[in-house]
Design an enzyme around this catalytic site. Structure first.
Site, PDB file in Angstrom:
ATOM      1  N   GLY A 154       0.841  -1.201   0.000  1.00 38.39           N
ATOM      2  CA  GLY A 154       0.000   0.000   0.000  1.00 38.39           C
ATOM      3  C   GLY A 154       0.867   1.239   0.000  1.00 38.39           C
ATOM      4  N   HIS A 210       7.815  -7.824  -3.614  1.00 34.97           N
ATOM      5  CA  HIS A 210       6.520  -8.190  -4.209  1.00 34.97           C
ATOM      6  C   HIS A 210       6.641  -9.490  -5.013  1.00 34.97           C
ATOM      7  CE1 HIS A 210       4.309  -4.477  -3.310  1.00 34.97           C
ATOM      8  NE2 HIS A 210       5.490  -3.905  -3.384  1.00 34.97           N
ATOM      9  N   GLU A 256       4.305 -11.130  -6.293  1.00 35.68           N
ATOM     10  CA  GLU A 256       3.244 -11.195  -7.308  1.00 35.68           C
ATOM     11  C   GLU A 256       3.660 -10.555  -8.631  1.00 35.68           C
ATOM     12  OE1 GLU A 256       3.388  -9.304  -4.687  1.00 35.68           O
ATOM     13  OE2 GLU A 256       2.364  -7.383  -4.887  1.00 35.68           O
ATOM     14  N   CYS A 264       5.334  -6.088   1.596  1.00 32.77           N
ATOM     15  CA  CYS A 264       5.696  -4.666   1.571  1.00 32.77           C
ATOM     16  C   CYS A 264       5.047  -3.931   2.749  1.00 32.77           C
ATOM     17  CB  CYS A 264       5.315  -4.072   0.212  1.00 32.77           C
ATOM     18  SG  CYS A 264       6.182  -2.537  -0.095  1.00 32.77           S
ATOM     19  N   TYR A 265       3.996  -3.119   2.512  1.00 31.77           N
ATOM     20  CA  TYR A 265       3.326  -2.455   3.645  1.00 31.77           C
ATOM     21  C   TYR A 265       2.856  -3.505   4.653  1.00 31.77           C
ATOM     22  CZ  TYR A 265      -0.058   0.395   6.234  1.00 31.77           C
ATOM     23  OH  TYR A 265      -0.747   1.040   7.227  1.00 31.77           O
ATOM     24  N   LYS A 320     -12.067 -11.583 -16.049  1.00 28.43           N
ATOM     25  CA  LYS A 320     -12.438 -11.596 -17.468  1.00 28.43           C
ATOM     26  C   LYS A 320     -11.842 -12.789 -18.216  1.00 28.43           C
ATOM     27  CE  LYS A 320     -14.329  -8.571 -20.399  1.00 28.43           C
ATOM     28  NZ  LYS A 320     -15.652  -8.010 -20.060  1.00 28.43           N
ATOM     29  N   VAL A 365     -18.857 -10.589 -23.872  1.00 31.68           N
ATOM     30  CA  VAL A 365     -18.573 -11.959 -23.414  1.00 31.68           C
ATOM     31  C   VAL A 365     -19.238 -12.256 -22.064  1.00 31.68           C
ATOM     32  CG1 VAL A 365     -16.311 -11.407 -22.381  1.00 31.68           C
ATOM     33  CG2 VAL A 365     -16.764 -13.712 -23.183  1.00 31.68           C
ATOM     34  N   ASP A 366     -19.350 -11.262 -21.185  1.00 31.10           N
ATOM     35  CA  ASP A 366     -19.912 -11.534 -19.852  1.00 31.10           C
ATOM     36  C   ASP A 366     -21.397 -11.868 -19.938  1.00 31.10           C
ATOM     37  OD1 ASP A 366     -17.414 -10.742 -19.057  1.00 31.10           O
ATOM     38  OD2 ASP A 366     -18.029  -8.767 -18.355  1.00 31.10           O
ATOM     39  N   SER A 367     -22.175 -10.984 -20.583  1.00 30.77           N
ATOM     40  CA  SER A 367     -23.626 -11.261 -20.603  1.00 30.77           C
ATOM     41  C   SER A 367     -23.923 -12.476 -21.478  1.00 30.77           C
ATOM     42  CB  SER A 367     -24.436 -10.035 -21.033  1.00 30.77           C
ATOM     43  OG  SER A 367     -24.194  -9.706 -22.363  1.00 30.77           O
TER      44      SER A 367
END
Ligand code: XMP
Length: 514
Positions: A59, A173, A175, A86-87, A370, A230-232
């Site tokens: 953060g 980090h 990630e 980190c934070y 997504k 694509v979602d709906s």
């Protein structure tokens, strides 16, 4: 089935979603929650999630400032392993009585770290590793019962753990892809330290989602706003498999869609077991926008009108339930990051009316990112055009026409859109692009066609690369491709005399022009 879950507490770090993605890629489910989430809210999750571990994210704040974000102290009573990054690393050290101070020397970017003990989350790491740092506070001393696992030239405590291998802190980090053994570090945490099983599986998702929809809706009637994204589209297929003819999917044709979109929707979705309703509301929307050129007013009018049309459709069929294609980032963004300034009013079929009285709202994709939705869409057999579709704004081409929207301008932008799409779809570069489209600018300019003076519209081409639409870079499309697009547009659309390329990143520009 109850799934093993890692909670990620968000302390405002820009990499929260990355942590989440990295863990899900290893088959373990994650939930991102605000750092000060209450114990009750965490307990509510335990109906569906077995919380096996917690990650405190990074953060921008300093743990030394008065306003430093904190977590609810009950989190420590959950008795599950915690990893601070980190934070989060500094907060854990401070919480247990260690010494954190402003860094004597800050560390940003790639940094060499010496692994003093390759144990706990650092199991199987080499003596020297390359990691990604970005911090201006440093842990200088650890509390009693904690041990140092790694250090750098400027951070005497770059990694630590407590005596029972339950609390870990990393100044770097894991990630971020620049941290070479980042994935291994997270794997160590989720499997060795927390004892998770990899039971979050996209393939098993279909059955689970269909069962859940059946359970929530029973014999009730439901309605779904289908946009063709694509979602709906994925939600439609799942819902149709779950409730069949009790589902009505409504596609509102406001007239600002791409060329032949209603026909495409009809062709793609008419074979499924459900009711499909395509409402032609073009005249109504165009009439409402007459004389309106302010972008925000345009957006609001379209959004409100959309809801009205949808409300009428829901009433007509007596729909008791609303099914929505809301995905995980939509929930996170609207759930707790509310402090950001409003840049523009997004109208999204995923964010439909709270005003209509529904017995329930069902969101089968609420846990997915997504790219996970795209995987499901593919598994469900949706056509490639939908699986890989670029995002399209709810107000459609109306926000790609600068100023007042007229039928004539719509005809121009639709033709230009087809040219841009067809040209770029043929190329490999398409895979790196988030969106590519033309904008009908409000600027007219002089041209010469067939030896005659012309005075016509200027079209701007926008092509961008982005991971999530929040920030974006303009794409370096080869000049030859741009030239082909420009020539086609000016040849095939008589009203256009000039084509320009938008070379602005986001920020400072937004992706859409309005
Ligand atoms: P901006 O223009 O805000 O766009 O940088 C970010 C992303 O969102 C899309 N967009 C929308 N999507 N309803 C949507 O569902 C909207 O009203 C809307 N406006 C913009 C835009 O295409 C880009 O991908």
């Amino acid at each position: 089935m109850i799934k093993d879950t890692i909670l990620i507490l968000d302390f405002g770090g820009q990499y929260c979603h990355l942590i989440s993605r990295r863990i899900r890629e290893q088959g373990v489910y994650t939930e991102i929650l605000p750092c000060d989430v209450s114990l009750e809210e965490i307990n509510a999750l335990t109906k569906t999630d077995d919380i096996k571990g917690i990650i405190f994210s990074g953060g921008p704040s300093s743990v030394l400032s008065e306003a430093a974000p904190q977590c609810d102290l009950h989190v420590f009573n959950l008795k599950v392993p915690i990893l601070g990054l980190c934070y989060g690393h500094q907060l854990l050290a401070q919480h247990f009585g260690g010494r954190v101070e402003h860094s004597k020397k800050k560390e940003y970017g790639p940094t060499k770290v010496t692994i003093d003990k390759p144990v706990g989350v650092l199991k199987d790491l080499d003596k020297t590793e390359s990691v990604w740092m970005s911090h201006s506070d440093t842990v200088y001393d650890l509390p009693e019962g904690f041990e140092i696992l790694a250090h750098t030239d400027n951070s005497p405590v770059a990694a630590f753990r407590d005596h029972d291998n339950s609390i870990h802190g990393l100044q770097w980090h894991p990630e971020v892809s620049h941290t070479e053994k980042g994935d291994l570090t997270l794997t160590n945490f989720i499997f060795s330290v927390c004892g998770c099983e990899a039971n979050w599986n996209i393939g098993a998702f279909e059955k689970k989602a269909i069962d859940e929809i059946k359970q929530q809706i029973g014999d009730g009637k439901c309605i779904l706003a289908l946009s063709g994204g694509v979602d709906s589209s994925t939600t439609v297929i799942l819902a149709s498999k779950a409730v069949g003819k009790n589902l009505t999917s409504v596609f509102v044709d406001h007239g600002f869609m791409r060329l032949d979109e209603p026909e495409f929707i009809e062709k793609t979705f008419s074979g499924f077991d459900m009711n499909l309703s395509i409402l032609n509301e073009k005249e109504r929307f165009l009439e409402k926008l007459k004389g309106v050129s302010d972008p925000e007013r345009k957006r609001k009018i379209i959004g409100t009108e959309f809801i009205r049309v949808f409300e009428r459709a829901a009433k007509k069929i007596g729909a008791e339930y609303l099914i929505q294609g809301t995905i995980y980032p939509d929930r996170i963004e609207s759930g707790f990051r509310r402090k950001s300034e409003k840049i523009k009013t997004h109208h999204n079929v995923g964010g439909l009316p709270s005003k209509i009285d529904f017995k329930g709202i069902v969101e089968p994709l609420r846990e997915l990112y997504k790219d996970e939705v795209r995987k499901i869409a593919k598994l469900l057999g949706l056509p490639k055009e939908i699986v890989q579709r670029q995002p399209f704004p709810g107000p459609g081409l109306a926000v790609r026409i600068i100023g007042e929207v007229t039928q004539k301008k719509l005809d121009i932008i639709k033709k230009a859109d087809k040219i841009v799409t067809d040209e770029i779809d043929k190329l490999k570069i398409k895979e790196n692009l988030w969106q590519y489209f033309p904008v009908l600018t409000g600027t007219k300019s002089t041209g010469v066609k067939g030896d005659k003076r012309t005075y016509g519209y200027t079209i701007a081409i926008r092509a961008i690369e982005s991971k999530d639409g929040m920030t974006a870079n303009f794409a370096h499309i080869p000049y030859a491709v741009l030239e082909r697009i420009s020539t086609k547009i000016t040849n095939e659309i008589p009203e256009v005399t000039r084509v320009v390329y938008d070379i602005t990143n986001k920020p400072p520009a937004t992706i859409e022009w309005e």
